[in-house]
Design a protein around this motif. Sequence first.
Motif: not given
Length: 142
Positions: A52, A67-69, A72, A106-107, A127, A131, A134
């Motif tokens: 991520i 943050l941008d998933a 990942s 996702d952001y 973050h 995680y 996820q």
Amino acid sequence: MMGVRLMNGMSACDHVPMSTPGMPLQAALIPDCTKLDAHRAAYRSAKANGAIFVCIARQGRGWKVQLDAMASSKSIVPEQAMTVLQSAAEALVVAGTVTNANVGSDYISMWPIESEKKAREIAAAFHAALYGLQQLHMAVPS
């Protein structure tokens, strides 16, 4: 290398080890991506490592957290799980820590943040939370 912060003689974004799934970055390791080249390098690093993406960037007098998933290689966190992060972002707005916060599937972005130290703290916390959500989604699918 002008404009890219150096840590121990290394470029902070070219060699920042974006974490592997389940291993969020500590606040001190969140890359400063104020410069576009630094942002691109950090995003490439996250994508190459299936991590991520997370960074802070100077924006005017304050700082921004991103943050941008999508960087990942793991599954995206379901929308209902993102409500936890949405609530945390709203609490930061209510407290006056940030003025603007966007949390999507996702952001995540939040700004302005008064200091680099606070931006790193917030980035590291979100973050780690992203995680964790996820990892939980992968272990316990709906």
